[in-house]
Scaffold this motif. Structure first.
Motif, PDB file in Angstrom:
ATOM      1  N   LYS C 525     -33.501  16.078  16.431  1.00  0.00           N
ATOM      2  CA  LYS C 525     -32.080  15.718  16.485  1.00  0.00           C
ATOM      3  C   LYS C 525     -31.229  16.888  16.960  1.00  0.00           C
ATOM      4  O   LYS C 525     -30.253  16.714  17.686  1.00  0.00           O
ATOM      5  CB  LYS C 525     -31.603  15.235  15.109  1.00  0.00           C
ATOM      6  CG  LYS C 525     -32.163  13.866  14.746  1.00  0.00           C
ATOM      7  CD  LYS C 525     -31.500  13.267  13.526  1.00  0.00           C
ATOM      8  CE  LYS C 525     -32.111  11.884  13.266  1.00  0.00           C
ATOM      9  NZ  LYS C 525     -31.517  11.200  12.117  1.00  0.00           N
ATOM     10  N   ASP C 528     -31.875  17.140  20.647  1.00  0.00           N
ATOM     11  CA  ASP C 528     -31.149  16.051  21.307  1.00  0.00           C
ATOM     12  C   ASP C 528     -29.668  16.388  21.408  1.00  0.00           C
ATOM     13  O   ASP C 528     -29.031  16.162  22.437  1.00  0.00           O
ATOM     14  CB  ASP C 528     -31.309  14.743  20.525  1.00  0.00           C
ATOM     15  CG  ASP C 528     -32.723  14.196  20.622  1.00  0.00           C
ATOM     16  OD1 ASP C 528     -33.515  14.723  21.441  1.00  0.00           O
ATOM     17  OD2 ASP C 528     -33.053  13.251  19.848  1.00  0.00           O
ATOM     18  N   ALA C 529     -29.119  16.943  20.340  1.00  0.00           N
ATOM     19  CA  ALA C 529     -27.693  17.243  20.304  1.00  0.00           C
ATOM     20  C   ALA C 529     -27.325  18.252  21.383  1.00  0.00           C
ATOM     21  O   ALA C 529     -26.282  18.132  22.033  1.00  0.00           O
ATOM     22  CB  ALA C 529     -27.296  17.761  18.922  1.00  0.00           C
ATOM     23  N   THR C 530     -28.192  19.242  21.594  1.00  0.00           N
ATOM     24  CA  THR C 530     -27.864  20.256  22.618  1.00  0.00           C
ATOM     25  C   THR C 530     -27.977  19.675  24.008  1.00  0.00           C
ATOM     26  O   THR C 530     -27.458  20.254  24.956  1.00  0.00           O
ATOM     27  CB  THR C 530     -28.812  21.463  22.533  1.00  0.00           C
ATOM     28  OG1 THR C 530     -30.143  21.006  22.762  1.00  0.00           O
ATOM     29  CG2 THR C 530     -28.727  22.143  21.189  1.00  0.00           C
ATOM     30  N   GLN C 531     -28.697  18.577  24.109  1.00  0.00           N
ATOM     31  CA  GLN C 531     -28.892  18.014  25.445  1.00  0.00           C
ATOM     32  C   GLN C 531     -27.856  16.970  25.794  1.00  0.00           C
ATOM     33  O   GLN C 531     -27.953  16.300  26.816  1.00  0.00           O
ATOM     34  CB  GLN C 531     -30.315  17.439  25.542  1.00  0.00           C
ATOM     35  CG  GLN C 531     -31.368  18.539  25.445  1.00  0.00           C
ATOM     36  CD  GLN C 531     -32.788  17.996  25.363  1.00  0.00           C
ATOM     37  OE1 GLN C 531     -32.990  16.836  25.037  1.00  0.00           O
ATOM     38  NE2 GLN C 531     -33.763  18.837  25.671  1.00  0.00           N
ATOM     39  N   GLN C 532     -26.840  16.803  24.929  1.00  0.00           N
ATOM     40  CA  GLN C 532     -25.779  15.837  25.211  1.00  0.00           C
ATOM     41  C   GLN C 532     -25.019  16.220  26.470  1.00  0.00           C
ATOM     42  O   GLN C 532     -24.595  15.372  27.234  1.00  0.00           O
ATOM     43  CB  GLN C 532     -24.808  15.742  24.019  1.00  0.00           C
ATOM     44  CG  GLN C 532     -25.416  15.141  22.771  1.00  0.00           C
ATOM     45  CD  GLN C 532     -25.984  13.747  22.990  1.00  0.00           C
ATOM     46  OE1 GLN C 532     -25.305  12.853  23.483  1.00  0.00           O
ATOM     47  NE2 GLN C 532     -27.264  13.554  22.664  1.00  0.00           N
ATOM     48  N   SER C 533     -24.823  17.517  26.630  1.00  0.00           N
ATOM     49  CA  SER C 533     -24.070  17.935  27.817  1.00  0.00           C
ATOM     50  C   SER C 533     -25.071  18.270  28.926  1.00  0.00           C
ATOM     51  O   SER C 533     -26.081  18.939  28.688  1.00  0.00           O
ATOM     52  CB  SER C 533     -23.185  19.129  27.468  1.00  0.00           C
ATOM     53  OG  SER C 533     -23.608  20.277  28.155  1.00  0.00           O
ATOM     54  N   SER C 536     -26.370  21.817  29.689  1.00  0.00           N
ATOM     55  CA  SER C 536     -27.059  22.536  28.608  1.00  0.00           C
ATOM     56  C   SER C 536     -28.274  23.265  29.140  1.00  0.00           C
ATOM     57  O   SER C 536     -29.041  22.708  29.933  1.00  0.00           O
ATOM     58  CB  SER C 536     -27.482  21.539  27.523  1.00  0.00           C
ATOM     59  OG  SER C 536     -28.492  22.121  26.725  1.00  0.00           O
ATOM     60  N   THR C 539     -31.562  21.394  28.779  1.00  0.00           N
ATOM     61  CA  THR C 539     -31.788  20.134  29.474  1.00  0.00           C
ATOM     62  C   THR C 539     -33.246  20.026  29.924  1.00  0.00           C
ATOM     63  O   THR C 539     -33.799  20.975  30.478  1.00  0.00           O
ATOM     64  CB  THR C 539     -30.852  20.007  30.701  1.00  0.00           C
ATOM     65  OG1 THR C 539     -29.509  20.100  30.232  1.00  0.00           O
ATOM     66  CG2 THR C 539     -31.066  18.664  31.416  1.00  0.00           C
ATOM     67  N   THR C 572     -21.765  18.422  16.159  1.00  0.00           N
ATOM     68  CA  THR C 572     -22.242  17.072  15.809  1.00  0.00           C
ATOM     69  C   THR C 572     -21.821  16.629  14.406  1.00  0.00           C
ATOM     70  O   THR C 572     -21.864  15.446  14.104  1.00  0.00           O
ATOM     71  CB  THR C 572     -23.781  17.024  15.817  1.00  0.00           C
ATOM     72  OG1 THR C 572     -24.261  17.980  14.857  1.00  0.00           O
ATOM     73  CG2 THR C 572     -24.335  17.335  17.185  1.00  0.00           C
TER      74      THR C 572
END
Lengths: 185, 328, 734
Positions: C525, C528-533, C536, C539, C572
């Motif tokens: 999680k 995943d959160a760091t990959q929202q942008s 990042s 990515t 988050t």
């Protein structure tokens, strides 16, 4: 006796004053209230444990006038004027007593239920000054059962903490040895 | 515990005058409260004697020691004069109970300890000692810890003290004071055999208070040994214990004392056993012969006959240790 | 994940240590509740029969007494057996406290006296006059052997041909061993503080190894689904006594419901002898062996006791079919019903007993065949569990033998009994093997990383002194690369994620695996959160491409790319993961066990028969050790238990009365400090990727297994006397 003192079974509670962990406490106790029940049930000082209630396990060990005793086998009312130290009174604020710190370091417990009694007993033993060898520590700590079986760790903790504990005794030591000294020829 | 009233006199005569038939004196409390919690004893009044002037250990004019009834077991064991002149007593005390209990338990109270018989302690069962006339289930029940000497049809319980075994060997004298005044009781006359009246452990009368125990001058300091045989290394009552004391003239025994604990309703001594040692050379032959005499008439029950042989071996060992003059 | 800074495998101090040494750790009887009433239990004095009448008038007349609760006036409780079952029930119908007038054993709770003051409640309890119609009872296992029945246990069927293998064997042995009843006797007596909340719900502090077990039990017995919460943050020892709800719990609840007030019931030490216990056993072992001591046939029959209402079974004989290589094995397990309470799992249930018999018999075989006891074990070594015909997932027992023997100095042992002495003391060296199952149960855990940067992990498990708080904290801290100081582990609350009973040495394996998995999900999680942008630096990275270290998530391929976890949470909000973990499928193909080798030195006083255990070396193979300090302490404790079992422990029953009589700590002996000499524990390396993700097998039981046999064998070596009846008290050696 105070007219408003609580009564039970037709008996009136008795006033006592004790010096508890450095604080003067004025209390009313029924004659049958043991020192242990006074601590646990009346004063919410539950660090002192009830393991057998018959002086057969040592979990209730406290320091009465500097001497280790089983608080389950003595009546609170008999100790008017006494000085009492429980496990709650050993640490200096947030700083653990050397015996407490050594118990943590050596993992000298598991469930922790006998632990306050072990620690108070160990401090009392150091104050008595009669345990010089590991064998003597084992013997003189045999009044404190540990069903988890952490004895070797308890031994290691006490061995390590003895010198520091001796330094902390001061006044307590004098009191504990008074009985012996005053009857010397 | 049942509800009871509490009094805290400061004078001996005051304490005695407060005494009613259902009163109990309390000092250390380590046995009395234990019994009260089990509903074995239900006093209407407790008379706290801890503020009476019965403290202190003094040398007597005869060169012995007078021990105040309130002196705690640990203070007594660790008193310099006791360590020096009565090591047998110090060893016996330190073999008993735990450090915490010894800090509370008094000299007088130790004499008044009651038996550890399972049936005496469990108030759902019959027991002639607890409730005279109800019977003795120990005779045909669990009797591993029971008496092999001096028992009766009514009771096979043993006296649990270690200190008393040494005091018996040392010929101590018990000083008591009661409504009828003061008197002295030789140690061996203090405790009783159960006979028909097992409810009576000792020869005190109602209201009598132990004020002191006196030790004679001779403590057999050079040659004495207390041996306690038990089921664990510490904090257990004796299966058999032996207080042995000798005076040796070269290798020859000139005086001897042997008392046994854990085997009878009182510390067990026989003058004949001690006499048998005098004039003999200290060694197995004499020790075994003395053990034979001391154990004469011993008889056990289903689970405790081993104690007879154990006692014999313990007597020989204790006498051997005493002769060597080793501090165990 | 197991980087240099990982706390996994480190001997860290207990996280709850400071609370325990200062007296702040609170146990079941220590929670303050306003208006609390005190209950005192009254127990039956007969072993079997009916209660005709309980006269409570004198008790009720004591000022301050508010209730005398008996079967006649208790609140309604369930009438179906099923309602009384719990997670550790035995076959049959569980005991129902205060259900009716039947008395099923001596010491059965028959009344609860509730008063404003503890001592008054106890005193009033002594005033009850109970009239019974007593019936004849049986409490003596040996006297009832004619009535034994087959235990409802899955005993492996006979393998090979025991009859002919035995007949043709060079050495034959047929010996009987016996062991007495023992009681758990944790230092903390069983206790329940029932807080009656204004809405009628109950919040209960109980001494238990399973808060959810107790919750479900009470819900079913009292029809109170969803209205009960059980708490047990600290448990003062249990060793199995807390696996089932004990009677003080339903009694306290009855009183609270009846009075609509909070009630506390604490058992007296004597009452700790009025429920479960380790059963008395009689065991018979037959061995047929070849010239070098190689096993050709082995039979093991155990007869245990049970109650009149349940068939208690444990794994007593199975060990004999799996510990050594042996082609022909016959195992048998019988029970005798007695008028006593049902036995209860007690530290290494079954194994402590069965392995005692087996390992004493192996020592007798070694003597008979003139083989060194250790060499005999190596001769019969196996890498497969013969009962299941499966390989062990790992078995470093050989290393235990080697390293234990080396540490002990076994090679210097003189084979002849009575060959070593010092003055009056005969010295003996003995050894034995230990074995226990490496279990795993389904378990759940929740992990939540909050904006304060603290990781909260929780599961409804228990810490009975085993170190659960500490070990779970270590596992979670390691999984997320956080310092332990930033992790809080919560347990002992029935409202937390589902956990199995704390027992069987399975907590690290079960709950630890769930904690590990929950933290892994949390890692996903976080990633995943760091990959929202889209811009990042993480990515495209997968979980295996990042590491978690010192509070940061780091890209392995470019360690300069890292992000503080707290920064992620700041974006988050708190992140949470709750998972359930079941035992892995790959376990199915393997047998999973822990093993040990125990070496013991005793000194026996030749004349007096007193025994001192002066030295013990216990070498243990238990997979990965998460915390050598707490795990080592568990083994030390197990060894102390084994010494008590060998030399001291025995609950003595008067069969005329049908009642335990040494029901106290003065006469039920457990070891004291002076009984215990040097105990040296060593953990041998054992890699295991089958048992669970952590590779950890658990250490709560293995420490005791084999110890009593090693002591008995050492006593034989010292004295030349085989004592086959526990405990080995001095009278048996005279």
């Amino acid at each position: 006796m105070n007219q408003n003192s609580p009564t039970a079974g037709g008996i009136i509670a008795c006033p006592i004053t004790i010096e508890l962990n450095g604080q003067t406490r004025q209390l009313e106790v029924f004659p049958w209230t043991t020192l242990l029940d006074l601590l646990r049930e009346q004063l919410a000082l539950t660090g002192t444990k009830k393991g057998c209630d018959h002086g057969q396990c040592g979990a209730c060990t406290v320091l009465l006038n500097g001497r280790r005793i089983n608080s389950c086998l003595t009546l609170a009312v008999m100790h008017d004027g006494a000085e009492l130290t429980t496990i709650e009174g050993l640490a200096d604020g947030d700083s653990l007593h050397p015996m407490q710190a050594a118990f943590v370091k050596h993992d000298a417990f598991q469930c922790g239920y006998c632990t306050p009694g072990q620690i108070c007993s160990a401090v009392g033993m150091v104050s008595e000054g009669r345990a010089q060898s590991l064998g003597e520590i084992r013997e003189q700590m045999s009044g404190n059962l540990c069903r988890c079986g952490a004895y070797p760790n308890i031994l290691a903790a006490i061995e390590e903490a003895m010198p520091e504990t001796r330094k902390t005794l001061g006044a307590v030591q004098t009191d504990a040895q008074k009985g012996v000294r005053e009857v010397q020829p | 515990m049942n509800p009871f009233s509490y009094a805290r006199p400061t004078r001996i005569d005051e304490a005695i005058s407060l005494f009613q038939p259902d009163s109990r004196y309390i000092a250390g409390g380590t046995n009395l409260l234990d019994l009260m919690k089990e509903n074995v004893v239900r006093p209407a009044q407790l008379i706290d004697i801890t503020r009476l002037p019965l403290q202190g250990i003094e040398e007597t004019a005869e060169g012995g020691l007078r021990i105040g009834a309130l002196v705690s077991n640990s203070d007594l064991a660790w008193h310099p004069l006791v360590e020096r002149h009565y090591p047998l007593l110090a060893q016996a005390i330190l073999a008993g109970a735990s450090a915490q209990l010894r800090n509370m338990a008094s000299t007088g109270g130790n004499l008044l300890q009651r038996t550890r018989c399972y049936y005496f302690y469990d108030s759902t069962t019959a027991c002639n000692k607890r409730e005279p006339g109800t019977g003795c289930p120990a005779r045909s029940g669990l009797n591993r810890i029971h008496a092999i000497l001096g028992h009766s049809d009514a009771c096979i319980a043993v006296h649990p003290s270690d200190m008393c075994v040494a005091m018996a060997a040392l010929d101590a004298v018990v000083h008591v004071q009661g409504p009828q005044g003061e008197r002295q009781i030789a140690f061996n006359d203090f405790h009783r055999l159960p006979g028909e009246k097992p409810e009576r452990d000792n020869n005190l009368t109602d209201g009598e208070l132990i004020t002191a125990v006196e030790l004679p001058a001779s403590g057999f300091a050079e040659h004495s040994a207390y041996l306690k045989v038990r089921d664990r290394a510490s904090y257990a009552f004796a299966l058999v214990s032996v207080a042995a004391a000798l005076k040796l003239d070269g290798g020859t025994i000139s005086a001897a004392r042997i008392a046994l604990g854990g085997v009878a309703h009182k510390p067990w001594r026989r003058a004949e056993a001690e006499a048998a040692l005098v004039g003999q050379s200290a060694g197995d032959a004499a020790f075994n012969a003395a053990a034979d005499v001391l154990l004469q008439g011993a008889s056990g029950f289903e689970h405790n006959t081993f104690k007879i042989d154990l006692a014999r071996r313990a007597i020989v060992r204790a006498l051997t240790d005493a002769a060597k003059g080793v501090a165990p | 994940m197991n980087s240099m800074t990982s706390p996994l495998g480190k001997p860290v101090d207990r996280v709850d240590g400071p609370l325990k040494v200062t007296g702040q750790a609170q146990y079941a009887a220590e929670f303050q509740v306003p208006g609390l009433l005190y209950g005192s239990v009254v127990n039956s004095s007969i072993a079997r029969g009916r209660i005709l009448q309980i006269d409570s008038s004198a008790a009720e007349a004591v000022p301050g007494v508010v209730l005398v609760l008996t079967h006649a006036n208790r609140p309604p409780i369930a009438s179906y057996d099923k309602a009384y079952e719990d997670e550790d029930s035995a076959d049959g119908a569980s005991f129902r406290p205060l259900f009716n007038d039947r008395v099923l054993y001596s010491g059965q709770p028959i009344a609860l006296v509730v008063a404003e003051n503890l001592e008054l409640a106890r005193y009033a309890g002594s005033l009850l006059k109970v009239e019974y119609a007593a019936e004849p009872h049986n409490t003596d296992l040996r006297a009832r052997l004619g009535k034994m029945h087959k235990a409802p246990a899955e005993i492996p069927p006979e393998r090979g041909d025991v009859g002919s293998a035995m007949a043709s064997a060079r050495y034959r042995l047929d010996v009987e061993y016996s062991s007495p009843v023992e009681h758990h006797n944790p230092m903390e007596p069983h206790a329940s503080t029932v807080h009656y909340l204004p809405d009628g719900q109950l919040e209960i502090h109980d001494k238990t190894q399973g808060v959810q077990n107790c919750m479900h039990y009470l819900e079913a017995v009292f029809g109170m689904e969803g209205q009960i919460r059980i708490l047990a943050p600290f448990v003062g020892g249990a060793f199995g006594s807390g696996l089932r709800p004990q009677y003080q719990l339903p009694l306290a609840v009855m009183a609270a419901l009846k009075l609509k007030q909070s009630v506390r019931v604490v058992l007296k030490r004597q009452q700790m002898f009025t429920f479960g216990y380790r059963p008395r056993t009689i065991q018979r072992i037959g061995i047929g062996a070849g010239p070098g001591g190689q096993l050709e046939a082995l039979t093991h029959q155990a007869i245990g006791q049970t109650s009149s209402f349940e068939d208690f079974t444990e794994h007593v004989v199975e060990w004999s079919g799996m510990l050594y290589q042996c082609p022909s094995v016959r195992l048998d397990y019988r029970l005798v019903s007695l008028d006593m309470y049902t036995p209860l799992d007690m530290r290494a249930p079954g194994a402590a007993l069965g392995v005692f018999a087996l390992e004493c018999a192996m020592d007798e075989l070694a003597s008979a065949a003139g083989v060194d006891p250790l060499a005999l074990r190596l001769t019969n070594y196996t890498d497969r569990n013969g009962n299941q015909d499966k390989p062990y997932s790992s078995k470093a027992l050989r290393e235990c033998y080697e390293q234990g023997a080396e540490r002990f100095g076994w090679s210097k042992r003189l084979p002849e009994p009575r060959s070593m002495r010092e003055g009056n003391q005969l010295i003996g060296w003995g050894m034995a093997t230990g074995v226990w199952e490496a279990l795993q149960m389904p378990a759940s855990a929740k992990a939540c990383l909050g904006p304060d940067g603290r990781l909260k992990v929780s599961s409804a498990t228990a810490d009975i002194g085993t170190g659960t708080y500490t070990v779970m904290t270590q596992i979670a801290a390691a999984a997320l690369g956080l310092p332990m100081e930033r992790v809080d582990f919560h347990l002992g609350d029935s409202s937390l994620s589902k956990a199995p009973l704390e027992g069987g040495s399975a907590t690290v394996s079960s709950v630890g695996s769930a904690v590990q998995k929950a933290c892994e999900e949390l890692r996903q999680k976080l990633l995943d959160a760091t990959q929202q942008s889209p811009e990042s630096p993480f990515t495209g990275a997968r979980l295996e491409d990042v590491s978690f270290n010192a509070g940061n998530m780091v890209l392995k391929s470019a360690p300069e790319t890292s992000v503080d976890l707290q920064q992620i949470i700041a974006m988050t909000g708190a992140l949470e993961a709750e998972v359930s973990v079941k035992p892995g499928e790959k376990r199915n193909e393997y047998a999973t066990s822990t093993h040990s080798a125990v070496f013991v030195e005793v000194r026996v006083d030749e004349a007096l028969g007193t025994v001192r255990v002066t030295r013990v070396v216990s070498a243990v193979a238990a997979g990965r050790i998460v915390n050598p300090k707490t795990a080592g302490n568990q083994i030390v404790g197990g060894v102390v238990w084994g010494i008590g079992m060998a030399l001291q422990e025995e609950s003595q029953i008067d069969h005329h009365l049908g009642r335990f009589m040494n029901h106290n700590f003065a006469e039920y002996h457990i070891p004291v400090n002076a009984d215990i000499g040097a105990i040296d524990v060593l953990f041998v390396d054992e890699q295991d990727d089958v048992v669970n993700e952590l590779g950890s097998k658990g250490v709560g039981e293995i420490g005791i297994v084999g110890v009593a046999a090693a002591v008995a064998n050492a006593i034989y070596h010292a004295t030349g006397k085989r004592v086959r009846d526990l405990p080995i008290t001095l009278d048996k050696l005279m």
